[in-house]
Design a protein around this motif. Structure first.
Motif, PDB file in Angstrom:
ATOM      1  N   LYS A   4      -0.211   8.246  -0.764  1.00  0.00           N
ATOM      2  CA  LYS A   4       0.496   7.282   0.052  1.00  0.00           C
ATOM      3  C   LYS A   4       0.783   6.066  -0.451  1.00  0.00           C
ATOM      4  O   LYS A   4       0.196   5.594  -1.611  1.00  0.00           O
ATOM      5  N   TYR A   6       2.808   2.260  -0.298  1.00  0.00           N
ATOM      6  CA  TYR A   6       3.418   1.023   0.508  1.00  0.00           C
ATOM      7  C   TYR A   6       4.976   0.942  -0.296  1.00  0.00           C
ATOM      8  O   TYR A   6       4.979   0.571  -1.439  1.00  0.00           O
ATOM      9  N   ILE A  24       4.790   2.349   5.183  1.00  0.00           N
ATOM     10  CA  ILE A  24       3.907   3.398   4.401  1.00  0.00           C
ATOM     11  C   ILE A  24       4.671   4.872   4.185  1.00  0.00           C
ATOM     12  O   ILE A  24       5.251   5.438   5.368  1.00  0.00           O
ATOM     13  N   LEU A  63      -1.082   3.176  -2.546  1.00  0.00           N
ATOM     14  CA  LEU A  63      -2.406   2.789  -1.817  1.00  0.00           C
ATOM     15  C   LEU A  63      -3.442   3.643  -2.211  1.00  0.00           C
ATOM     16  O   LEU A  63      -3.562   4.760  -2.452  1.00  0.00           O
ATOM     17  N   HIS A  64      -4.594   2.959  -2.348  1.00  0.00           N
ATOM     18  CA  HIS A  64      -5.997   3.622  -2.811  1.00  0.00           C
ATOM     19  C   HIS A  64      -6.867   3.893  -1.660  1.00  0.00           C
ATOM     20  O   HIS A  64      -6.790   3.342  -0.733  1.00  0.00           O
TER      21      HIS A  64
END
Length: 64
Positions: A4, A6, A24, A63-64
């Protein structure tokens, strides 16, 4: 496994004018995670039925 990101980008929608998107984005199985804005534009354009030249990536962060 999906990844994912941003993202914030502007899409040129021709006569309807430019449109900015923020949110996202989830990429399916990726061997190499794209970081080059041109490669990101190609991926986004493919999903939106646009040409890569019609996408201007403003922000792209994993995204983590």
């Amino acid at each position: 496994m999906s990844v994912k990101f941003y993202t914030r980008f502007v899409a040129d929608l021709g006569q309807r004018g430019p449109s900015e998107y923020t949110g996202i984005v989830e990429l399916g199985r990726q061997d190499v995670v794209p970081t080059d804005p041109k490669r990101v534009a190609v991926l986004l354009a493919r999903d939106l039925d646009l040409e890569a030249e019609e996408i201007r990536v403003l922000q792209w962060a994993r995204l983590h």
